[in-house]
Motif scaffolding. Structure first.
Motif, PDB file in Angstrom:
ATOM      1  N   ALA A 239       0.844  -1.198   0.000  1.00  0.00           N
ATOM      2  CA  ALA A 239       0.000   0.000   0.000  1.00  0.00           C
ATOM      3  C   ALA A 239       0.880   1.250   0.000  1.00  0.00           C
ATOM      4  O   ALA A 239       0.658   2.185  -0.774  1.00  0.00           O
ATOM      5  N   VAL A 240       1.902   1.250   0.871  1.00  0.00           N
ATOM      6  CA  VAL A 240       2.791   2.414   0.968  1.00  0.00           C
ATOM      7  C   VAL A 240       3.539   2.619  -0.350  1.00  0.00           C
ATOM      8  O   VAL A 240       3.691   3.737  -0.833  1.00  0.00           O
ATOM      9  N   ARG A 241       3.961   1.520  -0.968  1.00  0.00           N
ATOM     10  CA  ARG A 241       4.705   1.627  -2.226  1.00  0.00           C
ATOM     11  C   ARG A 241       3.821   2.227  -3.319  1.00  0.00           C
ATOM     12  O   ARG A 241       4.284   3.044  -4.122  1.00  0.00           O
ATOM     13  N   SER A 242       2.537   1.842  -3.335  1.00  0.00           N
ATOM     14  CA  SER A 242       1.648   2.435  -4.336  1.00  0.00           C
ATOM     15  C   SER A 242       1.507   3.930  -4.076  1.00  0.00           C
ATOM     16  O   SER A 242       1.407   4.731  -5.010  1.00  0.00           O
ATOM     17  N   GLY A 243       1.527   4.321  -2.782  1.00  0.00           N
ATOM     18  CA  GLY A 243       1.458   5.741  -2.449  1.00  0.00           C
ATOM     19  C   GLY A 243       2.712   6.469  -2.950  1.00  0.00           C
ATOM     20  O   GLY A 243       2.635   7.565  -3.512  1.00  0.00           O
ATOM     21  N   ILE A 244       3.874   5.821  -2.740  1.00  0.00           N
ATOM     22  CA  ILE A 244       5.129   6.434  -3.192  1.00  0.00           C
ATOM     23  C   ILE A 244       5.096   6.632  -4.705  1.00  0.00           C
ATOM     24  O   ILE A 244       5.470   7.676  -5.222  1.00  0.00           O
ATOM     25  N   ASN A 245       4.556   5.627  -5.417  1.00  0.00           N
ATOM     26  CA  ASN A 245       4.498   5.741  -6.876  1.00  0.00           C
ATOM     27  C   ASN A 245       3.526   6.817  -7.330  1.00  0.00           C
ATOM     28  O   ASN A 245       3.609   7.288  -8.464  1.00  0.00           O
ATOM     29  N   SER A 246       2.581   7.189  -6.441  1.00  0.00           N
ATOM     30  CA  SER A 246       1.599   8.193  -6.843  1.00  0.00           C
ATOM     31  C   SER A 246       2.159   9.611  -6.725  1.00  0.00           C
ATOM     32  O   SER A 246       1.574  10.554  -7.238  1.00  0.00           O
ATOM     33  N   VAL A 247       3.265   9.756  -5.994  1.00  0.00           N
ATOM     34  CA  VAL A 247       3.854  11.082  -5.865  1.00  0.00           C
ATOM     35  C   VAL A 247       4.555  11.416  -7.197  1.00  0.00           C
ATOM     36  O   VAL A 247       5.363  10.609  -7.678  1.00  0.00           O
ATOM     37  N   PRO A 248       4.236  12.568  -7.800  1.00  0.00           N
ATOM     38  CA  PRO A 248       4.814  12.890  -9.115  1.00  0.00           C
ATOM     39  C   PRO A 248       6.334  12.828  -9.070  1.00  0.00           C
ATOM     40  O   PRO A 248       6.954  13.282  -8.109  1.00  0.00           O
ATOM     41  N   PRO A 249       6.970  12.258 -10.112  1.00  0.00           N
ATOM     42  CA  PRO A 249       8.429  12.099 -10.116  1.00  0.00           C
ATOM     43  C   PRO A 249       9.149  13.434  -9.962  1.00  0.00           C
ATOM     44  O   PRO A 249      10.270  13.475  -9.435  1.00  0.00           O
ATOM     45  N   GLY A 250       8.503  14.525 -10.387  1.00  0.00           N
ATOM     46  CA  GLY A 250       9.109  15.842 -10.260  1.00  0.00           C
ATOM     47  C   GLY A 250       9.482  16.164  -8.822  1.00  0.00           C
ATOM     48  O   GLY A 250      10.479  16.843  -8.554  1.00  0.00           O
ATOM     49  N   GLN A 251       8.717  15.651  -7.881  1.00  0.00           N
ATOM     50  CA  GLN A 251       8.985  15.898  -6.461  1.00  0.00           C
ATOM     51  C   GLN A 251      10.330  15.294  -6.057  1.00  0.00           C
ATOM     52  O   GLN A 251      11.138  15.940  -5.389  1.00  0.00           O
ATOM     53  N   ALA A 252      10.541  14.030  -6.463  1.00  0.00           N
ATOM     54  CA  ALA A 252      11.793  13.359  -6.130  1.00  0.00           C
ATOM     55  C   ALA A 252      12.961  14.035  -6.838  1.00  0.00           C
ATOM     56  O   ALA A 252      14.028  14.229  -6.242  1.00  0.00           O
ATOM     57  N   GLU A 253      12.724  14.428  -8.096  1.00  0.00           N
ATOM     58  CA  GLU A 253      13.798  15.078  -8.849  1.00  0.00           C
ATOM     59  C   GLU A 253      14.169  16.418  -8.218  1.00  0.00           C
ATOM     60  O   GLU A 253      15.348  16.751  -8.072  1.00  0.00           O
ATOM     61  N   ALA A 254      13.134  17.169  -7.795  1.00  0.00           N
ATOM     62  CA  ALA A 254      13.376  18.461  -7.157  1.00  0.00           C
ATOM     63  C   ALA A 254      14.147  18.265  -5.861  1.00  0.00           C
ATOM     64  O   ALA A 254      15.083  19.010  -5.548  1.00  0.00           O
ATOM     65  N   ALA A 255      13.755  17.215  -5.079  1.00  0.00           N
ATOM     66  CA  ALA A 255      14.428  16.950  -3.810  1.00  0.00           C
ATOM     67  C   ALA A 255      15.897  16.645  -4.057  1.00  0.00           C
ATOM     68  O   ALA A 255      16.778  17.120  -3.337  1.00  0.00           O
TER      69      ALA A 255
ATOM     70  N   ILE B  94       8.799  12.649   0.061  1.00  0.00           N
ATOM     71  CA  ILE B  94       7.924  11.698  -0.624  1.00  0.00           C
ATOM     72  C   ILE B  94       6.920  11.027   0.321  1.00  0.00           C
ATOM     73  O   ILE B  94       5.716  11.053   0.078  1.00  0.00           O
ATOM     74  N   LEU B  95       7.443  10.431   1.433  1.00  0.00           N
ATOM     75  CA  LEU B  95       6.530   9.693   2.320  1.00  0.00           C
ATOM     76  C   LEU B  95       5.396  10.563   2.881  1.00  0.00           C
ATOM     77  O   LEU B  95       4.255  10.115   2.928  1.00  0.00           O
ATOM     78  N   PRO B  96       5.662  11.820   3.315  1.00  0.00           N
ATOM     79  CA  PRO B  96       4.542  12.626   3.828  1.00  0.00           C
ATOM     80  C   PRO B  96       3.429  12.784   2.796  1.00  0.00           C
ATOM     81  O   PRO B  96       2.254  12.785   3.154  1.00  0.00           O
ATOM     82  N   GLN B  97       3.789  12.893   1.534  1.00  0.00           N
ATOM     83  CA  GLN B  97       2.764  13.005   0.495  1.00  0.00           C
ATOM     84  C   GLN B  97       2.134  11.649   0.210  1.00  0.00           C
ATOM     85  O   GLN B  97       0.940  11.542  -0.052  1.00  0.00           O
ATOM     86  N   ALA B  98       2.990  10.607   0.261  1.00  0.00           N
ATOM     87  CA  ALA B  98       2.508   9.267  -0.058  1.00  0.00           C
ATOM     88  C   ALA B  98       1.468   8.814   0.967  1.00  0.00           C
ATOM     89  O   ALA B  98       0.442   8.236   0.617  1.00  0.00           O
ATOM     90  N   PHE B  99       1.694   9.099   2.253  1.00  0.00           N
ATOM     91  CA  PHE B  99       0.796   8.607   3.297  1.00  0.00           C
ATOM     92  C   PHE B  99      -0.624   9.131   3.115  1.00  0.00           C
ATOM     93  O   PHE B  99      -1.580   8.474   3.475  1.00  0.00           O
ATOM     94  N   ARG B 100      -0.741  10.350   2.542  1.00  0.00           N
ATOM     95  CA  ARG B 100      -2.081  10.901   2.328  1.00  0.00           C
ATOM     96  C   ARG B 100      -2.898  10.016   1.414  1.00  0.00           C
ATOM     97  O   ARG B 100      -4.071   9.775   1.662  1.00  0.00           O
ATOM     98  N   THR B 101      -2.265   9.550   0.338  1.00  0.00           N
ATOM     99  CA  THR B 101      -3.044   8.742  -0.611  1.00  0.00           C
ATOM    100  C   THR B 101      -3.291   7.323  -0.101  1.00  0.00           C
ATOM    101  O   THR B 101      -4.197   6.662  -0.561  1.00  0.00           O
ATOM    102  N   VAL B 102      -2.452   6.863   0.847  1.00  0.00           N
ATOM    103  CA  VAL B 102      -2.610   5.458   1.243  1.00  0.00           C
ATOM    104  C   VAL B 102      -3.465   5.280   2.484  1.00  0.00           C
ATOM    105  O   VAL B 102      -3.614   4.151   2.948  1.00  0.00           O
ATOM    106  N   VAL B 103      -4.048   6.343   3.018  1.00  0.00           N
ATOM    107  CA  VAL B 103      -4.885   6.159   4.202  1.00  0.00           C
ATOM    108  C   VAL B 103      -6.030   5.164   3.954  1.00  0.00           C
ATOM    109  O   VAL B 103      -6.208   4.236   4.740  1.00  0.00           O
ATOM    110  N   PRO B 104      -6.790   5.289   2.847  1.00  0.00           N
ATOM    111  CA  PRO B 104      -7.871   4.313   2.661  1.00  0.00           C
ATOM    112  C   PRO B 104      -7.385   2.857   2.540  1.00  0.00           C
ATOM    113  O   PRO B 104      -7.876   2.001   3.283  1.00  0.00           O
ATOM    114  N   PRO B 105      -6.408   2.535   1.670  1.00  0.00           N
ATOM    115  CA  PRO B 105      -5.977   1.138   1.629  1.00  0.00           C
ATOM    116  C   PRO B 105      -5.326   0.671   2.938  1.00  0.00           C
ATOM    117  O   PRO B 105      -5.531  -0.473   3.353  1.00  0.00           O
ATOM    118  N   LEU B 106      -4.571   1.558   3.606  1.00  0.00           N
ATOM    119  CA  LEU B 106      -3.969   1.141   4.888  1.00  0.00           C
ATOM    120  C   LEU B 106      -5.057   0.831   5.900  1.00  0.00           C
ATOM    121  O   LEU B 106      -4.942  -0.113   6.681  1.00  0.00           O
TER     122      LEU B 106
END
Lengths: 300, 216
Positions: free
Chosen positions: B102-118, B133-145
């Protein structure tokens, strides 16, 4: 081509399902009797109109609830039929009704569902290491008892600290039993709740004792004897019975006539040696002496 | 329904037993699952392999088998411990595989630009993962988690059968078989106990989801 392959898969799957159904046969089975004794079947038995006995004799079959996983009492073998002392007792009653052993239909009744299957009329009687107690009598009636077991302890062969239930606390021993069993309730008087380990079957308790996770296993002595027998000398029975567990035959509540019939049948079976034969075919492996038939309880 | 009133203290103790098991297993699996997810997206190949292997093993093994392996396998290897912690461990290992995915799917949902900018501003892998990445990822994974944790609460009934005893489901079997109460009413009480755990968990997660939602 693709459709063709799918069709093949479907046919194969259907074949597997058919084969599985043919072999499995579900919870009940009505195959031939086991290798054990068959008490002489009563010919032309007749019973007063309207009684359970008349109904069963008429039907020519007996629906028996027993355990399928209890060594020496009711253990389902490779031929699909349970075997053990409970099954033999049921065969004696069936024979008296004019029903041969191969006309008994077996239904698995683990401890948790025994009252339910009687109340819902899914079996005619339950013989399943069924301890007679007042709470259970509120929902069903008991014939018998046909045997009195007692709660005991099993420990590792080299354990000399545990000699009875009173020594468990001093030894700070963890004790294993089965969830929901009478022994698991009784042992609470002798051990702290944190030191009671519960599994769903006794074989797991035996494994826990072998690996040192628990120091003792407690349940009825006959069940423990079976486990000691299979342990190749790793376990021993403490041999200090601290309860009386009369095993009865569960029947529909208030069926006094059927209860009296079963009690009478057991008494005759003791007199003519079929009770002893049932014992010698099953429990004598762990306890050679045939016990006397316990006095019957009141039929209510 | 008399059983619910007569045996209320026993139900409460079973409820607390299940709660204790679930709290430890939930914390354990969330932490472990996130760590494994981090491994799976890390630039280090052995870590990625470890993460994939962990998920493959525990996601594809029935829970009863995992618990059996922990409760009977570890003592066989000379590791003796209480069955409660064996149960927590088994439940944690099993659930962590699902948390990881679930967390990995959240990480993949964060736009790659974020990681590149970081990376462009000079953050290391660990920093960009934990701060960006993780702070943004956790938002999307609350329902599946949430679904994973609710499933874990229900799965704890299986853990109860491996020597723990005293959990809600074990209380049900004690009441029906040792004390002879009717199964339907007794199990209704058990059901209520689980609902008291799962329904508030669901409501809490819905609130959390609303609170964390950001307009993109």
């Amino acid at each position: 081509m693709r459709l063709n392959r799918l069709a093949k898969v479907a046919v194969a799957a259907a074949a597997v399902v058919v084969a599985a159904t043919a072999c499995g046969g579900g919870g009940s089975s009505q195959l031939g009797g086991g290798a054990t004794s068959a008490p002489p079947v009563a010919e032309g038995a007749s019973f007063p109109e309207g009684t359970t006995m008349a109904k069963l004799a008429q039907a020519g079959t007996l629906r028996l609830g027993t355990k399928f996983d209890q060594p020496l009492f009711g253990l389902k073998g490779l031929d699909g039929n349970p075997q053990g002392f409970d099954v033999e007792i049921a065969k004696i009653v069936a024979a008296k009704l004019g029903i041969p052993a191969d006309k008994i239909t077996y239904t698995e009744t683990p401890s948790a569902v025994r009252e339910e299957v009687i109340e819902q009329d899914r079996v005619d009687m339950v013989v399943a290491t069924y301890t007679i107690n007042d709470k259970r009598k509120e929902r069903i009636s008991f014939a018998g008892p046909y045997y009195v077991a007692g709660q005991d302890l099993m420990v590792a062969a080299d354990n000399s600290a545990i000699t009875g239930p009173d020594t468990l606390r001093a030894a700070n021993a963890k004790v294993c039993s089965v969830t929901g069993s009478t022994p698991s309730e009784k042992i609470k008087e002798y051990v702290d709740p944190a030191n009671i380990v519960l599994f769903d079957v006794y074989s797991k308790c035996a494994d826990a004792l072998r690996t040192g996770q628990v120091q003792a296993v407690t349940t009825d002595n006959v069940i423990l004897t079976g486990l000691v027998e299979n342990s190749n000398g790793a376990f021993k029975l403490v041999n200090n019975k601290f309860t009386e567990e009369p095993y009865g035959i569960g029947i529909k509540k208030g069926d006094v006539a059927f209860c009296q019939f079963i009690d009478q049948t057991l008494k005759e079976a003791e007199a003519d040696g079929t009770y002893a034969a049932a014992w010698n075919n099953t429990l004598s492996k762990v306890s050679p002496d045939v016990p006397p038939l316990p006095a019957a309880g009141a039929c209510t | 329904m008399g059983v619910l009133i007569e045996q209320f203290p026993l139900y409460v103790s079973g409820f607390l037993g299940t709660l204790r098991l679930c709290v430890f297993a939930a914390i354990g699996s969330l932490v472990l699952g996130t760590v494994i997810a981090a491994c799976r997206v890390s630039p280090v190949p052995p870590l990625r392999a470890l993460g994939s292997a962990w998920v493959t093993v525990f996601r594809n093994t029935p829970l009863a088998v995992v618990l059996f392996a922990v409760a009977f396998g570890l003592p066989e290897l000379g590791v003796n411990g209480s069955y409660f912690w064996f149960g927590v461990a088994g439940l944690t290992f099993y659930t962590s595989a699902f948390v990881c995915e679930a967390v990995r799917s959240g990480i993949n949902s964060v736009p790659p630009g974020q990681a590149e900018a970081a990376r462009a501003v000079g953050l290391t892998f660990t920093q960009s993962l934990s701060l960006v990445i993780l702070p943004q990822a956790f938002r999307t994974v609350v329902p599946p988690l949430g679904s994973v944790i609710i499933a874990m609460i229900k799965n704890s009934a299986i853990a109860g059968a491996f020597g723990i005893g005293g959990d809600l489901f074990a209380v049900g079997s004690t009441l029906t078989s040792a004390q002879g109460y009717a199964a339907a009413a007794t199990l209704f009480g058990v059901l209520l106990g689980y609902l008291v755990l799962t329904i508030p968990a669901g409501i809490g997660l819905a609130r959390l989801e609303k609170k964390l939602a950001v307009a993109r």
